[in-house]
Design a protein around this motif. Structure first.
Motif, PDB file in Angstrom:
ATOM      1  N   SER A 125       0.908  -1.078   0.009  1.00  0.00           N
ATOM      2  CA  SER A 125       0.061  -0.025   0.159  1.00  0.00           C
ATOM      3  C   SER A 125       0.893   1.192  -0.043  1.00  0.00           C
ATOM      4  CB  SER A 125      -0.748  -0.040   1.345  1.00  0.00           C
ATOM      5  OG  SER A 125      -0.268  -0.047   2.480  1.00  0.00           O
ATOM      6  N   PHE A 126       1.585   1.223  -1.070  1.00  0.00           N
ATOM      7  CA  PHE A 126       2.385   2.607  -1.149  1.00  0.00           C
ATOM      8  C   PHE A 126       1.633   3.888  -1.284  1.00  0.00           C
ATOM      9  CE2 PHE A 126       4.802  -1.152  -2.776  1.00  0.00           C
ATOM     10  CZ  PHE A 126       5.958  -1.028  -2.234  1.00  0.00           C
ATOM     11  N   LEU A 127       2.241   5.045  -0.651  1.00  0.00           N
ATOM     12  CA  LEU A 127       1.539   6.064  -0.514  1.00  0.00           C
ATOM     13  C   LEU A 127       1.928   7.262  -1.476  1.00  0.00           C
ATOM     14  CD1 LEU A 127       2.106   6.651   3.439  1.00  0.00           C
ATOM     15  CD2 LEU A 127      -0.031   5.548   2.352  1.00  0.00           C
ATOM     16  N   ALA A 128       0.967   7.562  -1.996  1.00  0.00           N
ATOM     17  CA  ALA A 128       1.082   8.788  -2.840  1.00  0.00           C
ATOM     18  C   ALA A 128       1.095  10.049  -1.933  1.00  0.00           C
ATOM     19  CB  ALA A 128      -0.166   9.230  -3.673  1.00  0.00           C
ATOM     20  N   ALA A 129       2.017  11.127  -2.331  1.00  0.00           N
ATOM     21  CA  ALA A 129       2.220  12.156  -1.701  1.00  0.00           C
ATOM     22  C   ALA A 129       1.095  13.211  -1.096  1.00  0.00           C
ATOM     23  CB  ALA A 129       3.001  13.299  -2.392  1.00  0.00           C
ATOM     24  N   GLU A 130      -0.018  13.048  -1.616  1.00  0.00           N
ATOM     25  CA  GLU A 130      -1.088  13.727  -1.215  1.00  0.00           C
ATOM     26  C   GLU A 130      -1.739  12.868  -0.101  1.00  0.00           C
ATOM     27  OE1 GLU A 130      -2.402  11.399  -4.960  1.00  0.00           O
ATOM     28  OE2 GLU A 130      -0.623  12.850  -4.273  1.00  0.00           O
ATOM     29  N   ARG A 131      -1.324  11.645   0.215  1.00  0.00           N
ATOM     30  CA  ARG A 131      -1.991  10.892   1.280  1.00  0.00           C
ATOM     31  C   ARG A 131      -0.941  10.671   2.544  1.00  0.00           C
ATOM     32  NH1 ARG A 131      -2.564   4.882  -0.113  1.00  0.00           N
ATOM     33  NH2 ARG A 131      -3.339   4.807   2.026  1.00  0.00           N
ATOM     34  N   LEU A 132       0.138  11.561   2.589  1.00  0.00           N
ATOM     35  CA  LEU A 132       1.037  11.461   3.550  1.00  0.00           C
ATOM     36  C   LEU A 132       0.441  12.131   5.068  1.00  0.00           C
ATOM     37  CD1 LEU A 132       4.628  12.427   1.913  1.00  0.00           C
ATOM     38  CD2 LEU A 132       3.708  10.197   2.714  1.00  0.00           C
ATOM     39  N   ASP A 133      -0.402  12.950   5.127  1.00  0.00           N
ATOM     40  CA  ASP A 133      -1.043  13.547   5.917  1.00  0.00           C
ATOM     41  C   ASP A 133      -2.484  12.700   6.434  1.00  0.00           C
ATOM     42  OD1 ASP A 133       0.908  15.431   6.535  1.00  0.00           O
ATOM     43  OD2 ASP A 133      -0.275  16.789   5.355  1.00  0.00           O
ATOM     44  N   ALA A 134      -2.837  11.523   5.872  1.00  0.00           N
ATOM     45  CA  ALA A 134      -3.856  10.857   6.237  1.00  0.00           C
ATOM     46  C   ALA A 134      -3.504   9.673   6.900  1.00  0.00           C
ATOM     47  CB  ALA A 134      -4.663  10.350   5.002  1.00  0.00           C
ATOM     48  N   PRO A 135      -4.476   9.146   7.892  1.00  0.00           N
ATOM     49  CA  PRO A 135      -4.058   8.017   8.609  1.00  0.00           C
ATOM     50  C   PRO A 135      -3.992   6.501   7.745  1.00  0.00           C
ATOM     51  CG  PRO A 135      -6.382   8.422   8.923  1.00  0.00           C
ATOM     52  CD  PRO A 135      -5.569   9.374   8.107  1.00  0.00           C
ATOM     53  N   GLU A 136      -3.127   5.851   8.249  1.00  0.00           N
ATOM     54  CA  GLU A 136      -2.918   4.497   7.671  1.00  0.00           C
ATOM     55  C   GLU A 136      -3.499   3.466   8.713  1.00  0.00           C
ATOM     56  OE1 GLU A 136       0.941   3.342   5.463  1.00  0.00           O
ATOM     57  OE2 GLU A 136       1.534   5.078   6.804  1.00  0.00           O
ATOM     58  N   GLN A 137      -4.177   2.387   7.967  1.00  0.00           N
ATOM     59  CA  GLN A 137      -4.541   1.284   8.800  1.00  0.00           C
ATOM     60  C   GLN A 137      -3.708   0.338   8.891  1.00  0.00           C
ATOM     61  OE1 GLN A 137      -8.224   0.863   9.614  1.00  0.00           O
ATOM     62  NE2 GLN A 137      -7.020  -0.453  11.013  1.00  0.00           N
ATOM     63  N   THR A 138      -3.317  -0.157  10.141  1.00  0.00           N
ATOM     64  CA  THR A 138      -2.328  -1.224  10.464  1.00  0.00           C
ATOM     65  C   THR A 138      -3.284  -2.478  10.724  1.00  0.00           C
ATOM     66  OG1 THR A 138      -2.072  -0.588  12.686  1.00  0.00           O
ATOM     67  CG2 THR A 138      -0.630   0.411  10.897  1.00  0.00           C
ATOM     68  N   TYR A 139      -2.470  -4.002  10.571  1.00  0.00           N
ATOM     69  CA  TYR A 139      -3.182  -4.908  10.999  1.00  0.00           C
ATOM     70  C   TYR A 139      -2.021  -5.648  11.885  1.00  0.00           C
ATOM     71  CZ  TYR A 139      -6.371  -3.435   7.475  1.00  0.00           C
ATOM     72  OH  TYR A 139      -7.250  -2.808   6.575  1.00  0.00           O
ATOM     73  N   PRO A 140      -2.442  -6.571  12.688  1.00  0.00           N
ATOM     74  CA  PRO A 140      -1.318  -7.612  13.286  1.00  0.00           C
ATOM     75  C   PRO A 140      -0.843  -8.363  12.467  1.00  0.00           C
ATOM     76  CG  PRO A 140      -3.605  -7.405  14.585  1.00  0.00           C
ATOM     77  CD  PRO A 140      -3.655  -6.819  13.311  1.00  0.00           C
ATOM     78  N   LEU A 141       0.508  -8.512  12.570  1.00  0.00           N
ATOM     79  CA  LEU A 141       1.289  -9.497  11.804  1.00  0.00           C
ATOM     80  C   LEU A 141       1.881 -10.693  12.770  1.00  0.00           C
ATOM     81  CD1 LEU A 141       2.050  -9.969   8.914  1.00  0.00           C
ATOM     82  CD2 LEU A 141       3.959  -8.417   9.177  1.00  0.00           C
ATOM     83  N   HIS A 142       1.172 -11.670  12.729  1.00  0.00           N
ATOM     84  CA  HIS A 142       1.695 -12.587  13.962  1.00  0.00           C
ATOM     85  C   HIS A 142       1.367 -13.962  13.041  1.00  0.00           C
ATOM     86  CE1 HIS A 142       1.009 -14.177  18.284  1.00  0.00           C
ATOM     87  NE2 HIS A 142       1.963 -14.711  17.695  1.00  0.00           N
ATOM     88  N   LEU A 143       2.606 -14.875  13.146  1.00  0.00           N
ATOM     89  CA  LEU A 143       2.493 -16.052  12.517  1.00  0.00           C
ATOM     90  C   LEU A 143       2.388 -17.184  13.239  1.00  0.00           C
ATOM     91  CD1 LEU A 143       2.913 -17.452   9.778  1.00  0.00           C
ATOM     92  CD2 LEU A 143       5.714 -17.721  10.637  1.00  0.00           C
ATOM     93  N   ARG A 144       1.436 -17.787  13.214  1.00  0.00           N
ATOM     94  CA  ARG A 144       0.990 -19.098  14.130  1.00  0.00           C
ATOM     95  C   ARG A 144       1.361 -20.455  13.310  1.00  0.00           C
ATOM     96  NH1 ARG A 144      -2.638 -14.804  15.789  1.00  0.00           N
ATOM     97  NH2 ARG A 144      -2.552 -14.363  17.828  1.00  0.00           N
ATOM     98  N   VAL A 145       1.522 -21.517  14.038  1.00  0.00           N
ATOM     99  CA  VAL A 145       1.379 -22.719  13.177  1.00  0.00           C
ATOM    100  C   VAL A 145       0.418 -23.638  14.010  1.00  0.00           C
ATOM    101  CG1 VAL A 145       3.238 -24.074  14.699  1.00  0.00           C
ATOM    102  CG2 VAL A 145       2.798 -24.724  12.396  1.00  0.00           C
ATOM    103  N   CYS A 146      -0.479 -24.419  13.226  1.00  0.00           N
ATOM    104  CA  CYS A 146      -1.308 -25.269  13.639  1.00  0.00           C
ATOM    105  C   CYS A 146      -0.435 -26.535  14.102  1.00  0.00           C
ATOM    106  CB  CYS A 146      -2.229 -25.739  12.489  1.00  0.00           C
ATOM    107  SG  CYS A 146      -3.626 -26.989  13.005  1.00  0.00           S
ATOM    108  N   THR A 147      -0.915 -26.976  15.302  1.00  0.00           N
ATOM    109  CA  THR A 147      -0.169 -28.212  16.034  1.00  0.00           C
ATOM    110  C   THR A 147      -0.847 -29.379  15.296  1.00  0.00           C
ATOM    111  OG1 THR A 147      -1.568 -27.911  17.951  1.00  0.00           O
ATOM    112  CG2 THR A 147       0.311 -26.974  18.086  1.00  0.00           C
ATOM    113  N   ASP A 148      -2.181 -29.470  14.852  1.00  0.00           N
ATOM    114  CA  ASP A 148      -2.768 -30.770  14.216  1.00  0.00           C
ATOM    115  C   ASP A 148      -2.237 -30.674  12.852  1.00  0.00           C
ATOM    116  OD1 ASP A 148      -4.011 -30.997  16.446  1.00  0.00           O
ATOM    117  OD2 ASP A 148      -5.863 -29.983  15.845  1.00  0.00           O
ATOM    118  N   CYS A 149      -2.360 -29.833  11.586  1.00  0.00           N
ATOM    119  CA  CYS A 149      -1.850 -30.147  10.612  1.00  0.00           C
ATOM    120  C   CYS A 149      -0.615 -29.522  10.190  1.00  0.00           C
ATOM    121  CB  CYS A 149      -3.088 -29.784   9.505  1.00  0.00           C
ATOM    122  SG  CYS A 149      -3.238 -27.963   9.482  1.00  0.00           S
TER     123      CYS A 149
END
Length: 411
Positions: free
Chosen positions: A26-50
Protein backbone atom coordinates in the motif's frame (compact mmCIF):
# COMPACT_ATOMS: atom_id res chain seq x y z
CA UNK A 1 -11.32 -17.63 18.20
CA UNK A 2 -8.77 -18.16 15.44
CA UNK A 3 -9.12 -21.44 13.59
CA UNK A 4 -6.77 -23.14 11.16
CA UNK A 5 -7.98 -22.41 7.66
CA UNK A 6 -7.02 -25.87 6.44
CA UNK A 7 -8.22 -28.27 9.14
CA UNK A 8 -10.36 -26.05 11.40
CA UNK A 9 -8.36 -26.71 14.56
CA UNK A 10 -8.05 -24.05 17.28
CA UNK A 11 -4.67 -25.44 18.40
CA UNK A 12 -2.49 -22.65 17.00
CA UNK A 13 0.92 -21.87 18.54
CA UNK A 14 2.85 -18.60 18.12
CA UNK A 15 5.93 -18.65 15.87
CA UNK A 16 6.76 -14.93 15.70
CA UNK A 17 4.83 -11.73 16.47
CA UNK A 18 5.91 -8.77 14.29
CA UNK A 19 3.52 -6.24 15.77
CA UNK A 20 1.13 -4.36 13.48
CA UNK A 21 1.94 -2.99 10.02
CA UNK A 22 0.11 -1.57 7.00
CA UNK A 23 -0.38 -3.89 4.00
CA UNK A 24 3.05 -4.18 2.41
CA UNK A 25 2.06 -3.03 -1.09
CA UNK A 26 0.00 0.00 0.00
CA UNK A 27 2.54 2.56 -1.20
CA UNK A 28 1.53 6.11 -0.40
CA UNK A 29 1.08 8.93 -2.88
CA UNK A 30 2.38 12.30 -1.66
CA UNK A 31 -1.12 13.66 -1.12
CA UNK A 32 -1.85 10.82 1.37
CA UNK A 33 1.05 11.56 3.69
CA UNK A 34 -1.12 13.49 6.15
CA UNK A 35 -3.86 10.85 6.16
CA UNK A 36 -4.02 7.97 8.66
CA UNK A 37 -2.95 4.46 7.69
CA UNK A 38 -4.73 1.28 8.71
CA UNK A 39 -2.45 -1.30 10.33
CA UNK A 40 -3.08 -4.96 11.01
CA UNK A 41 -1.45 -7.48 13.38
CA UNK A 42 1.28 -9.55 11.76
CA UNK A 43 1.49 -12.68 13.89
CA UNK A 44 2.58 -16.03 12.46
CA UNK A 45 1.19 -19.14 14.14
CA UNK A 46 1.42 -22.83 13.33
CA UNK A 47 -1.39 -25.35 13.63
CA UNK A 48 -0.30 -28.16 15.91
CA UNK A 49 -2.68 -30.56 14.18
CA UNK A 50 -1.96 -30.13 10.45
CA UNK A 51 1.24 -28.02 10.77
CA UNK A 52 0.08 -25.25 8.43
CA UNK A 53 1.83 -21.99 9.39
CA UNK A 54 -0.50 -19.05 8.90
CA UNK A 55 -1.50 -15.50 9.75
CA UNK A 56 -5.11 -14.41 10.30
CA UNK A 57 -6.97 -13.29 7.14
CA UNK A 58 -7.32 -9.67 8.25
CA UNK A 59 -7.27 -8.22 4.73
CA UNK A 60 -8.86 -9.70 1.64
CA UNK A 61 -7.20 -10.50 -1.69
CA UNK A 62 -9.54 -7.92 -3.22
CA UNK A 63 -7.96 -5.25 -0.98
CA UNK A 64 -4.51 -6.12 -2.32
CA UNK A 65 -4.83 -7.34 -5.86
CA UNK A 66 -7.55 -5.30 -7.57
CA UNK A 67 -4.76 -2.85 -8.44
CA UNK A 68 -1.29 -4.16 -7.72
CA UNK A 69 2.05 -2.40 -7.51
CA UNK A 70 4.21 -5.44 -8.32
CA UNK A 71 5.16 -6.12 -11.95
CA UNK A 72 7.17 -9.35 -12.33
CA UNK A 73 8.91 -8.26 -15.52
CA UNK A 74 11.03 -5.66 -13.70
CA UNK A 75 13.22 -8.46 -12.33
CA UNK A 76 15.52 -9.74 -15.07
CA UNK A 77 16.43 -12.85 -13.11
CA UNK A 78 12.76 -13.66 -12.50
CA UNK A 79 11.94 -13.40 -16.20
CA UNK A 80 14.85 -15.73 -16.95
CA UNK A 81 13.61 -18.12 -14.26
CA UNK A 82 10.22 -18.19 -15.98
CA UNK A 83 11.76 -18.78 -19.41
CA UNK A 84 13.79 -21.72 -18.11
CA UNK A 85 10.70 -23.18 -16.43
CA UNK A 86 8.68 -23.02 -19.64
CA UNK A 87 11.47 -24.67 -21.58
CA UNK A 88 11.85 -27.46 -19.01
CA UNK A 89 8.10 -27.99 -18.57
CA UNK A 90 7.55 -28.22 -22.33
CA UNK A 91 10.21 -30.93 -22.54
CA UNK A 92 9.07 -32.76 -19.41
CA UNK A 93 5.39 -32.84 -20.36
CA UNK A 94 5.70 -32.91 -24.15
CA UNK A 95 3.84 -29.64 -24.62
CA UNK A 96 3.30 -28.57 -28.20
CA UNK A 97 0.93 -26.85 -30.59
CA UNK A 98 -2.08 -28.90 -29.43
CA UNK A 99 -1.49 -28.21 -25.74
CA UNK A 100 -3.16 -25.70 -23.47
CA UNK A 101 -1.44 -23.94 -20.56
CA UNK A 102 -3.15 -21.82 -17.89
CA UNK A 103 -1.28 -19.69 -15.39
CA UNK A 104 -3.08 -18.50 -12.29
CA UNK A 105 -1.92 -15.11 -10.97
CA UNK A 106 -0.14 -14.54 -14.27
CA UNK A 107 0.80 -10.93 -13.41
CA UNK A 108 2.05 -8.99 -16.44
CA UNK A 109 2.63 -12.04 -18.63
CA UNK A 110 6.26 -12.50 -17.58
CA UNK A 111 5.93 -16.32 -17.87
CA UNK A 112 3.22 -16.88 -20.46
CA UNK A 113 5.03 -14.70 -23.00
CA UNK A 114 7.47 -17.61 -23.33
CA UNK A 115 4.55 -19.99 -23.85
CA UNK A 116 3.20 -17.69 -26.55
CA UNK A 117 6.65 -17.61 -28.19
CA UNK A 118 6.58 -21.43 -28.42
CA UNK A 119 3.24 -21.36 -30.23
CA UNK A 120 1.38 -23.03 -27.37
CA UNK A 121 -2.18 -21.93 -26.62
CA UNK A 122 -2.40 -20.32 -23.20
CA UNK A 123 -4.46 -18.14 -20.89
CA UNK A 124 -3.57 -16.09 -17.84
CA UNK A 125 -6.02 -15.78 -14.94
CA UNK A 126 -5.02 -12.57 -13.17
CA UNK A 127 -7.12 -10.61 -10.65
CA UNK A 128 -5.26 -7.28 -10.85
CA UNK A 129 -6.75 -5.07 -13.53
CA UNK A 130 -3.63 -2.96 -14.12
CA UNK A 131 -1.08 -5.76 -14.48
CA UNK A 132 -3.52 -7.89 -16.48
CA UNK A 133 -3.87 -5.02 -18.93
CA UNK A 134 -0.07 -4.91 -19.27
CA UNK A 135 -0.09 -8.63 -20.09
CA UNK A 136 -2.68 -8.21 -22.81
CA UNK A 137 -0.70 -5.34 -24.30
CA UNK A 138 2.28 -7.73 -24.45
CA UNK A 139 0.21 -10.27 -26.42
CA UNK A 140 -0.66 -12.64 -23.56
CA UNK A 141 -4.37 -13.61 -23.41
CA UNK A 142 -5.52 -12.77 -19.89
CA UNK A 143 -8.80 -13.24 -18.03
CA UNK A 144 -9.36 -10.86 -15.11
CA UNK A 145 -10.63 -12.87 -12.15
CA UNK A 146 -9.76 -14.46 -8.84
CA UNK A 147 -9.56 -18.22 -9.03
CA UNK A 148 -12.38 -20.13 -7.38
CA UNK A 149 -14.01 -23.46 -8.18
CA UNK A 150 -16.59 -21.55 -10.21
CA UNK A 151 -13.96 -19.55 -12.14
CA UNK A 152 -12.03 -22.74 -12.86
CA UNK A 153 -15.16 -24.44 -14.18
CA UNK A 154 -16.02 -21.43 -16.36
CA UNK A 155 -12.55 -21.27 -17.91
CA UNK A 156 -12.58 -25.02 -18.52
CA UNK A 157 -16.01 -24.83 -20.16
CA UNK A 158 -14.90 -22.03 -22.48
CA UNK A 159 -11.34 -23.06 -23.29
CA UNK A 160 -11.14 -26.75 -22.45
CA UNK A 161 -9.09 -28.52 -19.77
CA UNK A 162 -5.48 -27.46 -19.30
CA UNK A 163 -2.58 -29.83 -19.85
CA UNK A 164 -0.58 -27.70 -17.42
CA UNK A 165 -1.76 -25.28 -14.77
CA UNK A 166 0.93 -23.03 -13.32
CA UNK A 167 0.49 -21.27 -9.98
CA UNK A 168 3.74 -19.54 -9.09
CA UNK A 169 3.95 -17.40 -5.95
CA UNK A 170 0.22 -17.38 -5.36
CA UNK A 171 -0.54 -20.44 -3.21
CA UNK A 172 0.44 -18.46 -0.13
CA UNK A 173 -1.62 -15.44 -1.17
CA UNK A 174 -5.13 -16.84 -0.82
CA UNK A 175 -6.99 -17.29 2.49
CA UNK A 176 -9.44 -19.83 1.03
CA UNK A 177 -6.79 -22.46 0.37
CA UNK A 178 -9.37 -25.22 -0.06
CA UNK A 179 -11.49 -23.27 -2.57
CA UNK A 180 -8.40 -22.19 -4.51
CA UNK A 181 -7.13 -25.77 -4.70
CA UNK A 182 -10.51 -26.92 -5.96
CA UNK A 183 -10.22 -24.18 -8.60
CA UNK A 184 -6.88 -25.63 -9.73
CA UNK A 185 -8.49 -29.05 -10.00
CA UNK A 186 -11.34 -27.59 -12.06
CA UNK A 187 -8.85 -26.11 -14.54
CA UNK A 188 -6.58 -29.12 -15.07
CA UNK A 189 -7.30 -32.07 -17.33
CA UNK A 190 -7.86 -35.42 -15.64
CA UNK A 191 -4.45 -36.54 -16.92
CA UNK A 192 -2.86 -33.08 -16.64
CA UNK A 193 -0.33 -31.48 -14.34
CA UNK A 194 -0.30 -28.64 -11.82
CA UNK A 195 2.97 -26.85 -11.01
CA UNK A 196 3.09 -24.64 -7.93
CA UNK A 197 6.00 -22.56 -6.70
CA UNK A 198 5.83 -21.32 -3.13
CA UNK A 199 8.34 -20.30 -0.50
CA UNK A 200 9.58 -23.17 1.65
CA UNK A 201 8.93 -22.68 5.35
CA UNK A 202 12.05 -24.70 6.10
CA UNK A 203 14.39 -22.13 4.56
CA UNK A 204 12.32 -19.21 5.86
CA UNK A 205 13.02 -20.38 9.39
CA UNK A 206 16.57 -21.63 8.88
CA UNK A 207 17.68 -18.42 7.11
CA UNK A 208 15.78 -15.87 9.25
CA UNK A 209 13.71 -14.77 6.25
CA UNK A 210 11.03 -13.20 8.40
CA UNK A 211 10.52 -10.23 6.08
CA UNK A 212 8.61 -12.53 3.73
CA UNK A 213 5.91 -12.66 6.38
CA UNK A 214 3.36 -10.05 5.36
CA UNK A 215 -0.38 -9.72 4.96
CA UNK A 216 -0.42 -10.87 1.34
CA UNK A 217 0.94 -14.23 2.50
CA UNK A 218 -1.73 -16.03 4.44
CA UNK A 219 0.13 -19.31 4.87
CA UNK A 220 3.62 -20.78 4.67
CA UNK A 221 4.19 -24.33 3.48
CA UNK A 222 6.29 -27.31 4.20
CA UNK A 223 5.95 -30.27 1.85
CA UNK A 224 4.00 -32.00 4.61
CA UNK A 225 1.41 -29.22 4.90
CA UNK A 226 1.30 -28.76 1.11
CA UNK A 227 0.33 -32.43 0.69
CA UNK A 228 -2.63 -31.85 3.00
CA UNK A 229 -3.59 -28.64 1.21
CA UNK A 230 -3.48 -30.24 -2.23
CA UNK A 231 -5.57 -33.18 -1.04
CA UNK A 232 -8.29 -30.76 0.09
CA UNK A 233 -9.01 -30.04 -3.58
CA UNK A 234 -8.50 -33.48 -5.08
CA UNK A 235 -4.85 -33.16 -6.07
CA UNK A 236 -1.90 -35.34 -5.06
CA UNK A 237 1.78 -34.40 -4.88
CA UNK A 238 3.94 -36.53 -7.18
CA UNK A 239 7.25 -34.66 -7.26
CA UNK A 240 9.04 -31.72 -5.66
CA UNK A 241 12.01 -29.56 -6.58
CA UNK A 242 13.98 -27.31 -4.23
CA UNK A 243 14.61 -23.92 -5.85
CA UNK A 244 16.84 -21.01 -4.81
CA UNK A 245 14.20 -18.39 -5.69
CA UNK A 246 12.90 -16.09 -2.93
CA UNK A 247 15.58 -17.41 -0.62
CA UNK A 248 14.38 -21.00 -0.99
CA UNK A 249 11.20 -22.24 -2.66
CA UNK A 250 9.34 -25.44 -3.44
CA UNK A 251 8.19 -26.41 -6.89
CA UNK A 252 5.34 -28.80 -6.30
CA UNK A 253 4.27 -31.07 -9.15
CA UNK A 254 0.74 -32.38 -8.58
CA UNK A 255 -1.85 -34.31 -10.55
CA UNK A 256 -5.49 -35.24 -10.03
CA UNK A 257 -5.45 -37.85 -7.29
CA UNK A 258 -7.10 -40.52 -9.44
CA UNK A 259 -4.20 -40.48 -11.93
CA UNK A 260 -1.29 -39.33 -9.75
CA UNK A 261 0.47 -42.58 -8.95
CA UNK A 262 3.22 -42.90 -6.35
CA UNK A 263 5.24 -39.81 -5.33
CA UNK A 264 8.89 -39.56 -6.30
CA UNK A 265 11.84 -40.24 -4.02
CA UNK A 266 12.44 -36.49 -3.83
CA UNK A 267 9.17 -36.05 -1.94
CA UNK A 268 10.29 -38.51 0.73
CA UNK A 269 13.71 -36.86 0.93
CA UNK A 270 12.30 -33.38 1.60
CA UNK A 271 9.82 -34.74 4.13
CA UNK A 272 12.75 -36.31 5.95
CA UNK A 273 14.63 -32.98 5.97
CA UNK A 274 11.61 -31.20 7.41
CA UNK A 275 11.22 -33.84 10.10
CA UNK A 276 14.92 -33.58 11.02
CA UNK A 277 14.50 -29.79 11.37
CA UNK A 278 11.66 -30.29 13.84
CA UNK A 279 8.95 -28.86 11.60
CA UNK A 280 6.63 -31.81 12.07
CA UNK A 281 6.69 -31.05 15.80
CA UNK A 282 7.02 -27.68 17.60
CA UNK A 283 10.73 -27.89 18.34
CA UNK A 284 11.72 -26.39 14.97
CA UNK A 285 9.80 -23.17 15.64
CA UNK A 286 10.82 -22.26 19.17
CA UNK A 287 14.04 -20.29 18.49
CA UNK A 288 12.84 -18.39 15.44
CA UNK A 289 11.49 -15.37 17.31
CA UNK A 290 14.79 -14.79 19.12
CA UNK A 291 16.76 -14.93 15.86
CA UNK A 292 14.35 -12.44 14.28
CA UNK A 293 14.96 -10.05 17.17
CA UNK A 294 18.72 -10.28 16.56
CA UNK A 295 18.31 -9.30 12.89
CA UNK A 296 16.44 -6.20 14.03
CA UNK A 297 19.03 -5.23 16.64
CA UNK A 298 21.98 -5.71 14.28
CA UNK A 299 20.43 -3.66 11.48
CA UNK A 300 19.39 -0.82 13.78
CA UNK A 301 22.83 -0.76 15.41
CA UNK A 302 24.44 -0.41 11.96
CA UNK A 303 22.08 2.35 10.84
CA UNK A 304 22.37 4.36 14.06
CA UNK A 305 26.18 4.11 14.00
CA UNK A 306 26.28 5.20 10.34
CA UNK A 307 24.08 8.22 11.14
CA UNK A 308 26.22 9.22 14.11
CA UNK A 309 29.34 9.00 11.92
CA UNK A 310 27.75 11.23 9.29
CA UNK A 311 27.59 8.47 6.66
CA UNK A 312 24.72 8.28 4.17
CA UNK A 313 22.60 5.17 3.76
CA UNK A 314 19.98 4.72 1.04
CA UNK A 315 17.95 1.71 -0.02
CA UNK A 316 17.73 -0.31 -3.18
CA UNK A 317 14.35 -1.79 -4.04
CA UNK A 318 10.86 -1.31 -2.63
CA UNK A 319 9.58 -4.89 -2.40
CA UNK A 320 6.75 -5.93 -0.13
CA UNK A 321 9.19 -7.84 2.06
CA UNK A 322 11.19 -4.67 2.56
CA UNK A 323 8.19 -3.03 4.17
CA UNK A 324 7.92 -5.81 6.75
CA UNK A 325 11.58 -5.25 7.62
CA UNK A 326 11.34 -1.45 7.71
CA UNK A 327 8.23 -1.43 9.87
CA UNK A 328 9.41 -4.13 12.27
CA UNK A 329 12.70 -2.30 12.77
CA UNK A 330 11.07 1.16 13.00
CA UNK A 331 13.31 2.58 10.27
CA UNK A 332 12.43 6.11 9.14
CA UNK A 333 14.05 8.63 6.74
CA UNK A 334 16.47 9.79 9.45
CA UNK A 335 18.18 6.39 9.14
CA UNK A 336 17.36 5.57 5.50
CA UNK A 337 17.13 8.72 3.40
CA UNK A 338 15.26 7.06 0.51
CA UNK A 339 15.06 3.90 -1.49
CA UNK A 340 15.01 3.42 -5.26
CA UNK A 341 13.15 1.00 -7.49
CA UNK A 342 13.11 0.09 -11.17
CA UNK A 343 9.31 0.11 -11.24
CA UNK A 344 8.13 3.60 -12.31
CA UNK A 345 4.74 2.91 -10.71
CA UNK A 346 6.42 3.42 -7.32
CA UNK A 347 8.39 6.57 -8.15
CA UNK A 348 7.25 9.57 -6.12
CA UNK A 349 5.44 7.33 -3.65
CA UNK A 350 6.38 6.47 -0.08
CA UNK A 351 6.76 3.18 1.75
CA UNK A 352 3.74 2.28 3.88
CA UNK A 353 4.12 2.98 7.57
CA UNK A 354 7.70 4.22 7.43
CA UNK A 355 7.10 7.00 4.84
CA UNK A 356 10.46 6.59 3.09
CA UNK A 357 10.55 8.22 -0.39
CA UNK A 358 10.89 5.95 -3.44
CA UNK A 359 12.99 7.40 -6.27
CA UNK A 360 14.35 6.23 -9.64
CA UNK A 361 17.54 4.10 -9.50
CA UNK A 362 19.63 6.85 -11.16
CA UNK A 363 19.51 8.79 -7.90
CA UNK A 364 22.13 6.50 -6.33
CA UNK A 365 24.83 7.41 -8.86
CA UNK A 366 23.93 11.10 -8.51
CA UNK A 367 24.16 11.10 -4.69
CA UNK A 368 27.03 8.59 -4.22
CA UNK A 369 25.96 7.31 -0.78
CA UNK A 370 28.31 5.49 1.56
CA UNK A 371 26.02 2.46 1.87
CA UNK A 372 23.19 0.93 -0.14
CA UNK A 373 20.82 -1.25 1.88
CA UNK A 374 19.52 -3.96 -0.47
CA UNK A 375 15.94 -4.77 0.50
CA UNK A 376 15.28 -7.56 -2.07
CA UNK A 377 18.14 -9.61 -0.59
CA UNK A 378 16.88 -12.72 -2.42
CA UNK A 379 18.23 -11.17 -5.65
CA UNK A 380 21.69 -10.80 -4.15
CA UNK A 381 23.69 -12.07 -7.15
CA UNK A 382 21.69 -10.05 -9.68
CA UNK A 383 21.77 -6.84 -7.66
CA UNK A 384 25.42 -7.12 -6.65
CA UNK A 385 26.20 -7.08 -10.36
CA UNK A 386 23.75 -4.25 -11.10
CA UNK A 387 25.14 -2.14 -8.27
CA UNK A 388 28.83 -2.75 -8.98
CA UNK A 389 29.16 0.92 -9.94
CA UNK A 390 28.98 2.02 -6.28
CA UNK A 391 32.61 0.85 -6.08
CA UNK A 392 33.55 3.97 -8.07
CA UNK A 393 33.21 6.16 -4.96
CA UNK A 394 33.95 3.49 -2.35
CA UNK A 395 30.33 2.72 -1.58
CA UNK A 396 29.34 -0.60 -0.06
CA UNK A 397 26.28 -2.84 -0.17
CA UNK A 398 24.43 -3.96 2.93
CA UNK A 399 22.33 -7.13 3.06
CA UNK A 400 20.20 -7.45 6.22
CA UNK A 401 19.18 -11.12 5.95
CA UNK A 402 19.93 -13.90 6.89
CA UNK A 403 22.36 -11.83 8.95
CA UNK A 404 23.84 -8.39 8.52
CA UNK A 405 26.43 -8.45 5.74
CA UNK A 406 28.42 -5.41 4.48
CA UNK A 407 29.97 -6.05 1.08
CA UNK A 408 32.62 -4.19 -0.88
CA UNK A 409 31.80 -4.61 -4.56
CA UNK A 410 34.26 -4.73 -7.41
CA UNK A 411 33.94 -4.05 -11.11
Amino acid sequence: MTRCRLCGSTALESVVDLGATPPCESFLAAERLDAPEQTYPLHLRVCTDCRLAQIPPLITPEDTFSEYAYFSSYSSSWVEHARAFVEDAAARLGLGGDSFVVEVASNDGYLLRHVVDRGIRCLGVEPSVNVGAAAREAGVPTHTAFLSPETGAEVRAEHGPADLVVANNVYAHIPDVIGFTKGLRALVADDGWVSIEVQHLLTLIEENQYDTIYHEHFQYYTVASAIRALASGGLALVDVELLPTHGGSLRLWARPEETAGEPSRRVADVLAREKAAGLQELSGYTEFSARVAKVRRDLLRFLVTAAEEGRTVVGYGAPGKGNTLLNHCGIRPDLLAYTVDRNPYKHGRYTPGTRIPILPPERIAADRPDYVLVLPWNLRAELTEQLAYVHEWGGRLVFPIPELSIVEVER
